[in-house]
Design a protein around this motif. Sequence first.
Motif, PDB file in Angstrom:
ATOM      1  N   ASN A  47       0.825  -1.204   0.000  1.00  9.99           N
ATOM      2  CA  ASN A  47       0.000   0.000   0.000  1.00  9.99           C
ATOM      3  C   ASN A  47       0.860   1.256   0.000  1.00  9.99           C
ATOM      4  OD1 ASN A  47      -2.747   1.205   0.292  1.00  9.99           O
ATOM      5  ND2 ASN A  47      -1.814   2.034   2.141  1.00  9.99           N
ATOM      6  N   ALA A  48       1.955   1.235   0.750  1.00  7.72           N
ATOM      7  CA  ALA A  48       2.826   2.410   0.844  1.00  7.72           C
ATOM      8  C   ALA A  48       3.481   2.714  -0.496  1.00  7.72           C
ATOM      9  CB  ALA A  48       3.892   2.188   1.912  1.00  7.72           C
ATOM     10  N   LEU A  49       3.988   1.701  -1.194  1.00 12.01           N
ATOM     11  CA  LEU A  49       4.609   1.922  -2.501  1.00 12.01           C
ATOM     12  C   LEU A  49       3.589   2.466  -3.494  1.00 12.01           C
ATOM     13  CD1 LEU A  49       6.826  -1.290  -2.769  1.00 12.01           C
ATOM     14  CD2 LEU A  49       7.659   1.071  -2.666  1.00 12.01           C
ATOM     15  N   ASN A  50       2.397   1.907  -3.467  1.00 10.95           N
ATOM     16  CA  ASN A  50       1.362   2.403  -4.361  1.00 10.95           C
ATOM     17  C   ASN A  50       1.002   3.845  -4.038  1.00 10.95           C
ATOM     18  OD1 ASN A  50      -0.771   1.896  -6.465  1.00 10.95           O
ATOM     19  ND2 ASN A  50      -2.055   2.460  -4.727  1.00 10.95           N
ATOM     20  N   SER A  51       0.961   4.173  -2.745  1.00 10.26           N
ATOM     21  CA  SER A  51       0.654   5.544  -2.337  1.00 10.26           C
ATOM     22  C   SER A  51       1.752   6.510  -2.755  1.00 10.26           C
ATOM     23  CB  SER A  51       0.443   5.614  -0.824  1.00 10.26           C
ATOM     24  OG  SER A  51      -0.701   4.873  -0.443  1.00 10.26           O
ATOM     25  N   THR A  52       3.012   6.064  -2.691  1.00  8.15           N
ATOM     26  CA  THR A  52       4.105   6.918  -3.159  1.00  8.15           C
ATOM     27  C   THR A  52       3.906   7.256  -4.629  1.00  8.15           C
ATOM     28  OG1 THR A  52       5.627   5.856  -1.608  1.00  8.15           O
ATOM     29  CG2 THR A  52       6.602   7.161  -3.369  1.00  8.15           C
ATOM     30  N   ALA A  53       3.609   6.247  -5.436  1.00 12.34           N
ATOM     31  CA  ALA A  53       3.378   6.484  -6.864  1.00 12.34           C
ATOM     32  C   ALA A  53       2.208   7.433  -7.079  1.00 12.34           C
ATOM     33  CB  ALA A  53       3.110   5.156  -7.569  1.00 12.34           C
ATOM     34  N   LYS A  54       1.169   7.244  -6.299  1.00  7.80           N
ATOM     35  CA  LYS A  54      -0.047   8.041  -6.444  1.00  7.80           C
ATOM     36  C   LYS A  54       0.147   9.477  -5.995  1.00  7.80           C
ATOM     37  CE  LYS A  54      -4.990   7.827  -5.262  1.00  7.80           C
ATOM     38  NZ  LYS A  54      -6.016   7.066  -4.511  1.00  7.80           N
ATOM     39  N   ASN A  55       1.048   9.697  -5.036  1.00 13.10           N
ATOM     40  CA  ASN A  55       1.186  11.023  -4.435  1.00 13.10           C
ATOM     41  C   ASN A  55       2.439  11.784  -4.847  1.00 13.10           C
ATOM     42  OD1 ASN A  55      -1.228  10.953  -2.847  1.00 13.10           O
ATOM     43  ND2 ASN A  55      -0.207   9.527  -1.456  1.00 13.10           N
ATOM     44  N   THR A  56       3.303  11.158  -5.654  1.00 11.54           N
ATOM     45  CA  THR A  56       4.480  11.883  -6.139  1.00 11.54           C
ATOM     46  C   THR A  56       4.411  11.993  -7.653  1.00 11.54           C
ATOM     47  OG1 THR A  56       5.886   9.880  -6.138  1.00 11.54           O
ATOM     48  CG2 THR A  56       5.885  11.223  -4.139  1.00 11.54           C
ATOM     49  N   THR A  57       5.156  11.174  -8.377  1.00 12.58           N
ATOM     50  CA  THR A  57       5.238  11.335  -9.836  1.00 12.58           C
ATOM     51  C   THR A  57       3.936  11.011 -10.557  1.00 12.58           C
ATOM     52  OG1 THR A  57       6.096   9.074 -10.047  1.00 12.58           O
ATOM     53  CG2 THR A  57       7.706  10.871  -9.861  1.00 12.58           C
ATOM     54  N   GLY A  58       3.019  10.341  -9.883  1.00 14.24           N
ATOM     55  CA  GLY A  58       1.731  10.054 -10.498  1.00 14.24           C
ATOM     56  C   GLY A  58       0.646  11.024 -10.098  1.00 14.24           C
ATOM     57  N   SER A  59       1.005  12.032  -9.323  1.00 14.85           N
ATOM     58  CA  SER A  59       0.015  12.958  -8.770  1.00 14.85           C
ATOM     59  C   SER A  59       0.029  14.288  -9.500  1.00 14.85           C
ATOM     60  CB  SER A  59       0.314  13.198  -7.283  1.00 14.85           C
ATOM     61  OG  SER A  59      -0.430  14.283  -6.778  1.00 14.85           O
ATOM     62  N   ASN A 264      -7.383  -0.827 -17.112  1.00 18.05           N
ATOM     63  CA  ASN A 264      -8.311   0.205 -17.571  1.00 18.05           C
ATOM     64  C   ASN A 264      -9.710   0.020 -16.975  1.00 18.05           C
ATOM     65  OD1 ASN A 264      -8.860   2.556 -19.013  1.00 18.05           O
ATOM     66  ND2 ASN A 264      -9.740   1.411 -20.716  1.00 18.05           N
ATOM     67  N   SER A 265      -9.760  -0.013 -15.657  1.00 15.93           N
ATOM     68  CA  SER A 265     -11.024  -0.087 -14.933  1.00 15.93           C
ATOM     69  C   SER A 265     -11.101   1.096 -13.983  1.00 15.93           C
ATOM     70  CB  SER A 265     -11.118  -1.396 -14.140  1.00 15.93           C
ATOM     71  OG  SER A 265     -10.982  -2.519 -14.973  1.00 15.93           O
ATOM     72  N   ALA A 266     -12.298   1.504 -13.690  1.00  7.59           N
ATOM     73  CA  ALA A 266     -12.485   2.637 -12.790  1.00  7.59           C
ATOM     74  C   ALA A 266     -11.803   2.368 -11.452  1.00  7.59           C
ATOM     75  CB  ALA A 266     -13.969   2.893 -12.574  1.00  7.59           C
ATOM     76  N   GLY A 267     -10.969   3.307 -11.014  1.00 11.89           N
ATOM     77  CA  GLY A 267     -10.275   3.192  -9.749  1.00 11.89           C
ATOM     78  C   GLY A 267      -9.029   2.338  -9.783  1.00 11.89           C
ATOM     79  N   LYS A 268      -8.701   1.749 -10.941  1.00 13.76           N
ATOM     80  CA  LYS A 268      -7.551   0.854 -11.023  1.00 13.76           C
ATOM     81  C   LYS A 268      -6.554   1.283 -12.094  1.00 13.76           C
ATOM     82  CE  LYS A 268     -10.312  -3.065  -9.433  1.00 13.76           C
ATOM     83  NZ  LYS A 268     -10.766  -4.443  -9.718  1.00 13.76           N
ATOM     84  N   GLN A 269      -6.750   2.455 -12.681  1.00 15.70           N
ATOM     85  CA  GLN A 269      -5.830   2.929 -13.702  1.00 15.70           C
ATOM     86  C   GLN A 269      -4.528   3.434 -13.078  1.00 15.70           C
ATOM     87  OE1 GLN A 269      -8.555   5.914 -15.335  1.00 15.70           O
ATOM     88  NE2 GLN A 269      -8.579   4.782 -17.276  1.00 15.70           N
ATOM     89  N   ASN A 270      -3.468   3.421 -13.864  1.00 12.61           N
ATOM     90  CA  ASN A 270      -2.239   4.084 -13.454  1.00 12.61           C
ATOM     91  C   ASN A 270      -2.581   5.509 -13.021  1.00 12.61           C
ATOM     92  OD1 ASN A 270      -0.283   6.271 -14.633  1.00 12.61           O
ATOM     93  ND2 ASN A 270       1.029   4.561 -14.094  1.00 12.61           N
ATOM     94  N   PRO A 271      -2.003   6.013 -11.926  1.00 10.88           N
ATOM     95  CA  PRO A 271      -2.422   7.327 -11.415  1.00 10.88           C
ATOM     96  C   PRO A 271      -2.120   8.486 -12.357  1.00 10.88           C
ATOM     97  CG  PRO A 271      -0.512   6.499 -10.205  1.00 10.88           C
ATOM     98  CD  PRO A 271      -1.020   5.367 -11.032  1.00 10.88           C
ATOM     99  N   PHE A 272      -0.994   8.455 -13.068  1.00 15.75           N
ATOM    100  CA  PHE A 272      -0.684   9.517 -14.027  1.00 15.75           C
ATOM    101  C   PHE A 272      -1.695   9.498 -15.160  1.00 15.75           C
ATOM    102  CE2 PHE A 272       1.464  11.445 -17.651  1.00 15.75           C
ATOM    103  CZ  PHE A 272       2.121  12.537 -17.098  1.00 15.75           C
ATOM    104  N   TRP A 273      -2.012   8.308 -15.653  1.00 16.20           N
ATOM    105  CA  TRP A 273      -3.014   8.164 -16.711  1.00 16.20           C
ATOM    106  C   TRP A 273      -4.386   8.633 -16.217  1.00 16.20           C
ATOM    107  CZ3 TRP A 273      -3.088   6.453 -21.825  1.00 16.20           C
ATOM    108  CH2 TRP A 273      -4.339   6.165 -22.362  1.00 16.20           C
ATOM    109  N   ALA A 274      -4.753   8.224 -15.019  1.00 20.95           N
ATOM    110  CA  ALA A 274      -6.064   8.593 -14.472  1.00 20.95           C
ATOM    111  C   ALA A 274      -6.183  10.095 -14.260  1.00 20.95           C
ATOM    112  CB  ALA A 274      -6.307   7.857 -13.157  1.00 20.95           C
TER     113      ALA A 274
END
Length: 503
Positions: A47-59, A264-274
Amino acid sequence: MQKLKNKTALIGIAALLLLGACKKSYLDINTNVNKPTDVTPGLVLTNALNSTAKNTTGSINFYQFASAWIGYWNYSGAVSAFAEERSYQFTTNYGVLTSIWANLYHNLEDYDYVEKKGIAINNPFYVAVAKTMKAYDFQNLVDIYGNIPYSQALKSTAVIRPGYDKAQDIYEDLAKQLDTAANMFKANAGKVSSADGAFDIMYKGDAGKWGKFANTLKLRLLVRQSEIPGRETYIRAEIAKINANGLGYIGVGETGSVNPGYNNSAGKQNPFWATFGYSPLGKTAPTDNHRYYIASEYAINFYQNNNDPRLGKLYTTINDGKGTTYSGSPFGPTANSGDNPEFKSAIGTGLLKGADMGQPLLTDVESFFIQAEAAQRTYINGNTRALYESAVQQSFAYLGADNVAAYLKSDVANWDVAADKLKLIMTQKWAGMNGLNDMESWADYRRLNIPADIPISNNPAASVRKVPVRLLYPQSEYNYNPDNVLSQGTISQFTSRIFWDIN
């Protein structure tokens, strides 16, 4: 500090690709005895790694202001907003600065749990990953805010109003933590269990690659300090410690990229793409931000004037690829109807690869550019030209652009004809980091003022015509940690420089 979610909830999150982040702060308190605090560290790590992606380069937070200030993107006429970014005028309630602060400290609490639990269960892999990613988050916080809570942070109710550490002291301790992590990775290369590797959504338990990630992150920290007088002896001594572990740096194809199973499902896309791409319906349904962010006139001119094949990968033609020409907008003026998406270039397919793309945190592109600068400064051994050209080659490879060999012979990229090698490296680093991590380009610009002709806003509200050197502390600190934040003095986004910014 809010207690970690119970094990059942985390398993549910894992089953849903763990696309959410824990919501807590080092000031939060929750004593709900019905929620256990003993959670499997592997689940928290995922969860932490995914959150890093979501909140840094994917945010959006890592691009909203930096992309415009550094000359990559601009704001379209599809929305009436971005006044703070155009004018450089913002307050302690500016949404981006409050979100970055909160999200990174939330993320740090998860890594801190993984580290402590890893020590308790004698799992050095978890400890090393947590130390590395804590360094990743803390460096971002220092580079954005300067002095921050560090030694007293993450201590829950033991220290609810943490003091601020000096930014340079934090950097020095992060270097030590990364040394420890790298040596732990070296000792455990090939020994990570498949069960633990399954929780690692970046390197799948490959301790050797994690060691290279830690070394590259440390080299970034050290090179960042290269302009500080009297710092060279320290930098060289610290690089000797990297050399001693023998793991090297991120190489070709070794990008640190997070992917828990994006699709490519709602809530499951790459964060930068989403954020900047399209909804699951496809190109007929662009996200709002895909319409709000358009190409910068400065960047379009740079790539076009230099016949750079990356142009068509970094940007679409006008009207999201339906047109035949490229067009960007100047930075500063409030957008008008002429800046609407149908008349301007959008973010291109080299950056928006697909909803299932991995989210890079530290790329081989950046690694080679960092190494090239370090070699040019004689901090590391190695063929500077080869490192530089590898960086450009990996930029082309990431974007899917062709003809890199011809480009490296052109005047703008040719090693042999460049009179100022450092300027060449950093100019091409600017060109290669577009859309990968705009925060890093902002840091390089503050440190070296390259490219020197980055456009400064001419917005009427921009009373100070200068790219800000930092963000302000969030209002939450003034509300809940007033004595410590006020001890930092009056903070200005134009004059309160980060310690490594001396130019």
